[in-house]
Design an enzyme around this catalytic site. Structure first.
Site, short mmCIF file in Angstrom:
data_model
loop_
_atom_site.label_atom_id
_atom_site.label_comp_id
_atom_site.label_asym_id
_atom_site.label_seq_id
_atom_site.Cartn_x
_atom_site.Cartn_y
_atom_site.Cartn_z
N GLU A 89 -10.77 0.97 -4.10
CA GLU A 89 -11.16 0.68 -2.72
C GLU A 89 -11.79 1.92 -2.08
O GLU A 89 -11.23 3.01 -2.15
CB GLU A 89 -9.90 0.24 -1.95
CG GLU A 89 -10.16 -0.24 -0.54
CD GLU A 89 -8.87 -0.73 0.14
OE1 GLU A 89 -7.87 -0.98 -0.58
OE2 GLU A 89 -8.86 -0.84 1.37
N LYS A 149 -10.52 -7.08 7.50
CA LYS A 149 -9.56 -6.71 8.55
C LYS A 149 -10.17 -7.10 9.90
O LYS A 149 -11.17 -6.50 10.31
CB LYS A 149 -9.34 -5.18 8.57
CG LYS A 149 -8.68 -4.61 7.34
CD LYS A 149 -8.54 -3.10 7.50
CE LYS A 149 -7.90 -2.47 6.28
NZ LYS A 149 -7.86 -1.00 6.38
N GLY A 186 -4.58 -4.27 5.96
CA GLY A 186 -3.77 -4.04 7.14
C GLY A 186 -4.02 -2.66 7.71
O GLY A 186 -4.65 -1.80 7.07
N ASP A 204 -6.85 3.21 -3.33
CA ASP A 204 -7.65 3.22 -2.10
C ASP A 204 -7.89 4.68 -1.70
O ASP A 204 -6.94 5.39 -1.34
CB ASP A 204 -6.90 2.47 -0.99
CG ASP A 204 -7.70 2.40 0.30
OD1 ASP A 204 -8.84 2.91 0.36
OD2 ASP A 204 -7.18 1.82 1.28
N ASP A 229 -14.03 -1.42 2.22
CA ASP A 229 -13.19 -1.50 3.42
C ASP A 229 -13.99 -0.89 4.56
O ASP A 229 -14.69 -1.60 5.29
CB ASP A 229 -11.84 -0.78 3.17
CG ASP A 229 -10.91 -0.80 4.38
OD1 ASP A 229 -11.31 -1.28 5.44
OD2 ASP A 229 -9.75 -0.31 4.27
N LYS A 231 -2.55 4.90 -2.43
CA LYS A 231 -3.47 5.72 -1.66
C LYS A 231 -3.79 6.95 -2.52
O LYS A 231 -2.85 7.57 -3.06
CB LYS A 231 -2.81 6.16 -0.35
CG LYS A 231 -2.62 5.03 0.63
CD LYS A 231 -3.97 4.51 1.11
CE LYS A 231 -3.84 3.70 2.38
NZ LYS A 231 -5.17 3.20 2.83
N SER A 244 0.87 -1.17 0.00
CA SER A 244 0.00 0.00 0.00
C SER A 244 0.91 1.23 0.00
O SER A 244 1.64 1.46 0.96
CB SER A 244 -0.88 -0.05 1.26
OG SER A 244 -1.63 1.11 1.42
N LYS A 273 -0.91 -0.89 -4.67
CA LYS A 273 -2.11 -0.15 -4.28
C LYS A 273 -1.69 1.26 -3.93
O LYS A 273 -0.85 1.47 -3.05
CB LYS A 273 -2.76 -0.84 -3.08
CG LYS A 273 -3.69 0.04 -2.22
CD LYS A 273 -4.41 -0.78 -1.16
CE LYS A 273 -4.69 0.04 0.10
NZ LYS A 273 -5.39 -0.74 1.14
O1 OSB Z 1 -7.40 1.70 4.23
O2 OSB Z 1 -6.28 -0.08 4.01
C1 OSB Z 1 -6.47 1.00 4.59
C2 OSB Z 1 -3.61 1.74 7.04
C3 OSB Z 1 -4.31 2.26 8.10
C4 OSB Z 1 -5.68 2.40 8.01
C5 OSB Z 1 -6.35 2.02 6.82
C6 OSB Z 1 -5.64 1.46 5.77
C7 OSB Z 1 -4.24 1.36 5.87
C8 OSB Z 1 -3.38 0.83 4.80
C9 OSB Z 1 -2.08 0.21 5.22
O3 OSB Z 1 -3.64 0.93 3.62
C10 OSB Z 1 -1.91 -1.15 4.70
C11 OSB Z 1 -0.98 -1.99 5.53
O4 OSB Z 1 -1.12 -2.07 6.79
O5 OSB Z 1 -0.10 -2.63 4.94
MG MG Z 2 -8.53 0.70 2.76
#
Ligand code: OSB
Ligand code: MG
Length: 400
Positions: A242, A291, A319, A214, A267, A189, A161, A187
């Protein structure tokens, strides 16, 4: 990817497998620690910048026979992703959820989780306890977690990510480095101002690499609203988009999904089994990011997995910048058969200077991460690392 058992079990059988695991438990002692762990790099998403897990919470549960298990609440500094905070999680653990468990006999992990069924919310706290209990039960039974939950693979395909960067050049350098290490999916952000251009740049530089974005709820509804990136993103052959809109915007998500070829992934929306079922029925998305901390534990996470498996909806494990404690559970969960898409499972070295576990895990040259084959916590917790980072402690044997 090797498959170690058949895929014949139905979803219902799998949930009942985890729910039916028996292990006599008597929780004799609980230790809750709040930790401050700086990140090695700032993690920037539509929610803003995070420089660390400044009030991460970990939990150690010890059975009357001395067996112990650790759990984690990967709590963020501010309640932007979810409603829980470090203080609410601390109080849910130390005031509400742990005291009634101490000293009481249970016959199974599922019986412990049943004690808080009527309590609303407190997802991170419930997850921290449930996972610690699973680790304890796994150690007691001598069976790794993936075996207790019905896992079928011993290597999990993983992606990274990528936080929002200052420049596209910096992003491309980072993506190139991670792909070189074996990560199989990119992925990005995204947030207004950082969406189509970086996604297109990655597509152009790295060809047909599996690519997703995402948005963490960062956009207002409307397919063609000013600045909306959806039509342009839909041209890039993304694996998924996402959480483009607010978590509770089920109808707006369904409207957007109807205009797109690209699957939307849920999510923040998939906050419970029932909300996930409702969102899928409405067409609010076609993929689910699972998650355990968001759902309040492993049993609800498996229930969402089974729901999706029954509808041929692909899932993957997301995650929340967990340490090796939380990632150990995520890796075991992602061994279940429905986790067919790349999971967010970056090694902790990408976030933390020192993980709380040793040995920890890393990506293999073939692009996967091995599911832990150790009973108990997937990776052994180093108590000194926890002690070094501790800023607050609570301990009880139920008699105080
Ligand atoms: O939206 O997936 C998410 C981290 C904190 C809160 C939300 C998200 C995330 C990440 C990190 O995208 C992904 C990871 O922990 O590898
Ligand atoms: Mg997410």
């Amino acid at each position: 990817m090797s498959v170690t058992t058949g895929l014949s079990a139905t979803g219902a059988e799998r949930l009942s497998r985890a729910a039916a695991v028996r292990a006599p438990l008597r929780l004799a002692r609980a230790s809750v620690r709040m930790l401050s762990l700086p990140l090695v790099r700032t993690f920037r998403s539509a929610y803003g910048r995070s420089a660390g897990r400044k009030r991460l919470i970990v939990l150690r549960l010890e059975d009357a026979d001395g067996t112990a298990g650790w759990g984690e609440a990967p709590i963020a500094e501010r309640p932007l992703y979810g409603a829980d905070t470090a203080e609410s999680t601390w109080s849910a653990l130390t005031d509400l959820l742990l005291p009634p468990l101490l000293g009481r006999p249970f016959g199974a992990p599922a019986e412990v989780a049943a004690t808080w069924a009527p309590i609303i919310g407190q997802q991170y706290a419930k997850n921290a306890i449930e996972t610690a209990v699973w680790a304890l039960a796994s150690a007691r039974l001598g069976v790794p977690l993936a075996g207790l939950w019905g896992g079928v693979r011993d290597v999990v395909p993983v992606g990274e990510s990528f936080p929002i960067c200052d420049t596209t050049g910096a992003l491309l350098d980072e993506v190139g480095a991670r792909l070189g290490e074996g990560f199989g999916r990119v992925k990005l952000k995204i947030a207004p101002g950082w969406d189509v251009a970086p996604a297109r740049a990655v597509r152009e530089a790295f060809g047909d690499v599996p690519l997703s974005v995402d948005a963490n709820c960062g956009y207002a509804p409307g397919y063609a609203a000013a600045g909306a990136p959806w039509a342009a993103l839909d041209e890039l052959g993304l694996v998924m988009i996402e959480q483009p809109l607010a978590g509770d915007a089920l109808l707006d998500l369904a409207e957007l999904q109807a205009r797109l070829r690209t699957p939307l992934c849920l999510d923040e929306t998939a906050a419970s089994v029932n909300l996930t079922r409702t969102a899928l029925a409405l067409g609010s998305g076609q993929v689910v990011n699972i998650k355990p901390p968001r759902l309040g534990g492993i049993l609800p996470a498996i229930a969402v997995h089974d729901l999706c498996a029954g509808q041929q909806v692909p899932v993957w494990c997301g995650g929340m910048l967990e340490t090796g404690i939380g990632r150990g559970f995520n890796l075991a969960l992602a061994a279940l058969p429905g986790f067919t898409l790349h999971s967010d499972m970056s090694p902790a070295r990408m976030f933390y200077a020192h993980d709380l576990v040793e040995p920890t895990f890393d990506i293999r040259p073939d692009g996967g991460i091995a599911v832990p084959d150790r009973a108990g916590n997937g990776f052994p917790v180093v108590p000194e690392r926890v002690a070094d980072a501790t800023i607050r402690s609570w301990e009880s044997d139920g008699r105080d």
